[in-house]
Design a protein around this motif. Structure first.
Motif, PDB file in Angstrom:
ATOM      1  N   PRO A   1       4.346   3.674  -3.070  1.00 50.25           N
ATOM      2  CA  PRO A   1       4.916   3.230  -1.748  1.00 50.25           C
ATOM      3  C   PRO A   1       3.925   3.136  -0.532  1.00 50.25           C
ATOM      4  CG  PRO A   1       5.313   5.564  -2.126  1.00 50.25           C
ATOM      5  CD  PRO A   1       4.653   5.042  -3.453  1.00 50.25           C
ATOM      6  N   GLY A   2       4.084   2.151   0.266  1.00 49.00           N
ATOM      7  CA  GLY A   2       3.002   1.857   1.361  1.00 49.00           C
ATOM      8  C   GLY A   2       1.962   1.075   1.018  1.00 49.00           C
ATOM      9  N   ARG A   3       1.822   0.326  -0.199  1.00 51.40           N
ATOM     10  CA  ARG A   3       0.792  -0.194  -0.408  1.00 51.40           C
ATOM     11  C   ARG A   3       1.035  -1.562  -0.991  1.00 51.40           C
ATOM     12  NH1 ARG A   3      -2.877   2.240  -5.334  1.00 51.40           N
ATOM     13  NH2 ARG A   3      -3.464  -0.088  -5.230  1.00 51.40           N
ATOM     14  N   ASP A   4       0.296  -2.747  -0.865  1.00 55.17           N
ATOM     15  CA  ASP A   4       0.627  -3.877  -1.352  1.00 55.17           C
ATOM     16  C   ASP A   4      -0.762  -4.517  -1.272  1.00 55.17           C
ATOM     17  OD1 ASP A   4      -0.035  -5.685   1.177  1.00 55.17           O
ATOM     18  OD2 ASP A   4       1.139  -3.954   2.052  1.00 55.17           O
ATOM     19  N   PRO A   5      -1.153  -5.702  -1.722  1.00 55.19           N
ATOM     20  CA  PRO A   5      -2.576  -6.362  -2.248  1.00 55.19           C
ATOM     21  C   PRO A   5      -3.299  -6.655  -0.597  1.00 55.19           C
ATOM     22  CG  PRO A   5      -0.895  -7.422  -3.829  1.00 55.19           C
ATOM     23  CD  PRO A   5       0.068  -6.534  -2.619  1.00 55.19           C
TER      24      PRO A   5
ATOM     25  N   SER B   1      -2.842  -5.069   2.135  1.00 52.81           N
ATOM     26  CA  SER B   1      -3.134  -3.749   2.813  1.00 52.81           C
ATOM     27  C   SER B   1      -4.505  -3.119   1.983  1.00 52.81           C
ATOM     28  CB  SER B   1      -2.007  -2.876   2.879  1.00 52.81           C
ATOM     29  OG  SER B   1      -1.497  -2.465   1.755  1.00 52.81           O
ATOM     30  N   ASP B   2      -4.597  -3.438   0.432  1.00 51.83           N
ATOM     31  CA  ASP B   2      -5.562  -2.952  -0.275  1.00 51.83           C
ATOM     32  C   ASP B   2      -6.826  -3.464   0.473  1.00 51.83           C
ATOM     33  OD1 ASP B   2      -3.571  -0.990  -1.267  1.00 51.83           O
ATOM     34  OD2 ASP B   2      -3.674  -2.082  -3.331  1.00 51.83           O
ATOM     35  N   ILE B   3      -6.673  -4.748   0.367  1.00 51.51           N
ATOM     36  CA  ILE B   3      -7.997  -5.453   0.627  1.00 51.51           C
ATOM     37  C   ILE B   3      -8.510  -5.321   2.192  1.00 51.51           C
ATOM     38  CG2 ILE B   3      -8.813  -7.712   0.898  1.00 51.51           C
ATOM     39  CD1 ILE B   3      -6.980  -8.762  -0.958  1.00 51.51           C
ATOM     40  N   ASP B   4      -7.627  -4.986   2.852  1.00 54.19           N
ATOM     41  CA  ASP B   4      -8.030  -4.478   4.414  1.00 54.19           C
ATOM     42  C   ASP B   4      -8.460  -3.193   4.507  1.00 54.19           C
ATOM     43  OD1 ASP B   4      -6.955  -7.188   5.199  1.00 54.19           O
ATOM     44  OD2 ASP B   4      -5.127  -6.538   5.978  1.00 54.19           O
ATOM     45  N   ALA B   5      -7.791  -2.345   3.830  1.00 51.04           N
ATOM     46  CA  ALA B   5      -8.604  -0.924   3.784  1.00 51.04           C
ATOM     47  C   ALA B   5      -9.859  -0.709   3.145  1.00 51.04           C
ATOM     48  CB  ALA B   5      -7.528   0.127   2.898  1.00 51.04           C
ATOM     49  N   LEU B   6     -10.013  -1.388   1.953  1.00 51.14           N
ATOM     50  CA  LEU B   6     -11.584  -1.594   1.388  1.00 51.14           C
ATOM     51  C   LEU B   6     -12.714  -2.464   2.211  1.00 51.14           C
ATOM     52  CD1 LEU B   6     -10.690  -1.659  -2.341  1.00 51.14           C
ATOM     53  CD2 LEU B   6     -11.258   0.134  -0.831  1.00 51.14           C
ATOM     54  N   GLU B   7     -11.973  -3.536   2.849  1.00 51.88           N
ATOM     55  CA  GLU B   7     -12.864  -4.182   3.733  1.00 51.88           C
ATOM     56  C   GLU B   7     -13.449  -3.484   5.090  1.00 51.88           C
ATOM     57  OE1 GLU B   7     -14.254  -7.199   4.143  1.00 51.88           O
ATOM     58  OE2 GLU B   7     -13.768  -7.420   1.885  1.00 51.88           O
ATOM     59  N   LYS B   8     -12.500  -2.597   5.590  1.00 50.63           N
ATOM     60  CA  LYS B   8     -12.809  -1.424   6.462  1.00 50.63           C
ATOM     61  C   LYS B   8     -13.988  -0.584   6.124  1.00 50.63           C
ATOM     62  CE  LYS B   8     -10.837   1.752   9.599  1.00 50.63           C
ATOM     63  NZ  LYS B   8     -11.687   2.770   9.375  1.00 50.63           N
TER      64      LYS B   8
END
Length: 485
Positions: free
Chosen positions: A251-255, A257-264
């Motif tokens: 829950p709370g995860r999608d492709p 948001s995963d990319i944005d989190a790791l880019e940060k």
């Protein structure tokens, strides 16, 4: 079970130089044939060398202390002591050497690359080398120097062209296993991969190395999870590939948001080698997005839905399945082309030229400053005077006289007098503190004395004894200081 270690603190100590020998040649009809003491051997150094058979810093984790061999003492008949054996430590390709303050001392890339971690001490000169016009048969020799001692930090930064990043269980290890001959551990639980895995990939005439970096999570750049331990392995990568799990049910995860989190996290991480390597920060590296697990129907639908949104960022997007191997061939050639393009735009810089700056003519090689801990005292700093003090045997008056001559020739005595130093004041050189007494100038003809003796030392001892006796009589009231001239 094998353990992967990519950061250790290494305590290195080079070998001590051997002492010089004080000897006089003796044979029938030649009882005093002249000095023939040999020099001491230099100490062994500690050297790091890149070896392609070493892949981890594990050995240094269990054995953090390394010491070079000591040099042997010189002997009579002009026999020099043997040199101490160098200690050669094998390290993996991509090892970075830092000091305790975090400053990069060496970046060891390429098999056979070496770095002198600690230099061995110089061997002491024998009395045959110390003979001169004024000292025809020196009764002393110089002591060997201590070897260099340092605390170093070794960090392993993987040498890879493509770095696979993604959340745990995104399929990075599976992708490495199907792209190359590497066989990493694969399981369906988070953080299966605890060590970076490297694989060699061939695409036509091109060959490149891909690194499977253990799963990153938000906060990795600040040390959360395994982040800081493995973000360093991305520093040398030419291309960063987001491996996205399109079938995640968390829950709370999608492709996206995963990319944005790791880019940060990639943007906040500051690589230590960015300036020296010319590759820039991780945020500046080329990107490619790999939408994985499309063999699952729901994942295939998700990949088709988000592909256009990701492409708007200007990144190539590839849909693949590491299980069915669908889409792997186009991905392989795309990665090879991106690596080639990046390497051509960022060629490896040539080794830095060594700049030799001549020493100024008026550079005395030492400084004299007031001692803050001793009233009226002075501290002498400089490589040569500090080395000479360590080489001197202070139980031998002749050796002490030789030290006085060297310091006088260097200009130490004149400098002390100009600064107002009084006889008997404390003068510190290195670890030794002396009661300074002005000596006879260096280079004068010395009268013949017994071996190991120096008349100037004896005169100083007599004057010092007389002064101490007078001071004692004044303290006891036997002498009125006002009546003294």
């Amino acid at each position: 079970m094998a353990k992967f270690v990519d950061r250790v603190v290494l305590h290195v100590t080079a070998g001590r130089g051997g002492n010089g020998c004080s000897s006089i040649h003796r044979e029938k009809f030649k009882p005093l044939g002249g000095p023939d003491g040999g020099n001491g051997g230099s100490g062994g150094s500690v050297i790091l060398v890149v070896d392609d058979q070493v892949h981890t810093l594990l050995d240094f984790h269990f054995h953090p202390h390394a010491k070079g061999g000591n040099g042997k003492q010189g002997a009579g008949s002009n026999r020099d002591g043997a040199k101490g054996e160098d200690l050669v430590l094998k390290v993996p390709d991509g090892t970075v050497v830092l000091d305790q303050n975090g400053e990069v001392l060496a970046d060891l890339v390429g098999v056979g690359t070496t770095f002198a971690a600690a230099a061995g001490g110089r061997g002491g000169l024998g009395n045959a080398q110390l003979a001169s016009k004024s000292r025809k048969a020196p009764g002393f020799a110089l002591l060997g120097e201590e070897g260099e001692e340092r605390d170093l930090v070794l960090e392993l930064k993987s040498v890879a062209d493509v770095g696979l990043v993604g959340f745990p269980s995104a399929g990075k290890s599976s992708l490495v296993s199907v792209l190359s001959a590497a066989k990493p551990k694969i399981a369906d639980y988070p953080f299966t991969t605890l060590t970076p895995n490297l694989g060699v990939v061939s695409a036509g005439d091109s060959t490149f190395v891909v690194a499977d970096v253990p799963g990153l999570i938000p906060g990795a750049s600040q040390g959360k999870g395994l982040g800081l331990e493995f973000l360093r392995h991305l520093e040398r990568c030419a291309v960063l590939a987001h491996v996205v799990d399109c079938a995640t049910l968390e829950p709370g995860r999608d492709p996206i948001s995963d990319i944005d989190a790791l880019e940060k996290e990639l943007a906040e991480y500051e690589p230590a080698l960015a300036a020296d390597s010319g590759l820039g920060d991780l945020a500046d590296r080329p990107r490619i997005v790999i939408l994985n697990k499309i063999d699952i129907p729901d994942a295939a639908d998700m990949a088709a839905f988000i592909k256009a949104e990701i492409a708007q960022r200007g990144w190539p997007v590839y849909e693949i399945s590491a299980v069915s191997r669908e889409g792997l061939r186009p991905l392989t050639f795309a990665l090879a082309a991106m690596v080639k393009e990046f390497r051509e735009a960022h060629p490896k810089s040539a080794p830095a030229r060594q700049i030799i700056r001549p020493v100024a003519i008026d550079d005395s090689g030492f400084t004299v400053e007031s001692d803050p801990d001793i009233d009226g005292g002075f501290i002498i700093r400089g490589i040569r005077p500090e080395r000479w003090v360590k080489q001197t045997d202070f139980e031998n008056d002749e050796a002490v006289g030789y030290l006085a001559d060297r310091l006088a020739r260097l200009g130490v005595e004149d400098k002390l007098q100009k600064l107002g130093a009084e006889p008997g004041c404390a003068v510190t050189i290195g670890d030794m503190t002396f009661d300074w007494e002005p000596m006879i100038g260096a280079g004068v003809d010395m009268p013949m004395t017994g071996r190991g003796t120096d008349l100037r030392m004896e005169q100083t001892d007599r004057v010092g004894a007389a002064e101490r006796k007078l001071a004692s009589r004044i303290r006891r009231g036997l002498v009125d200081p006002d009546e003294l001239d």
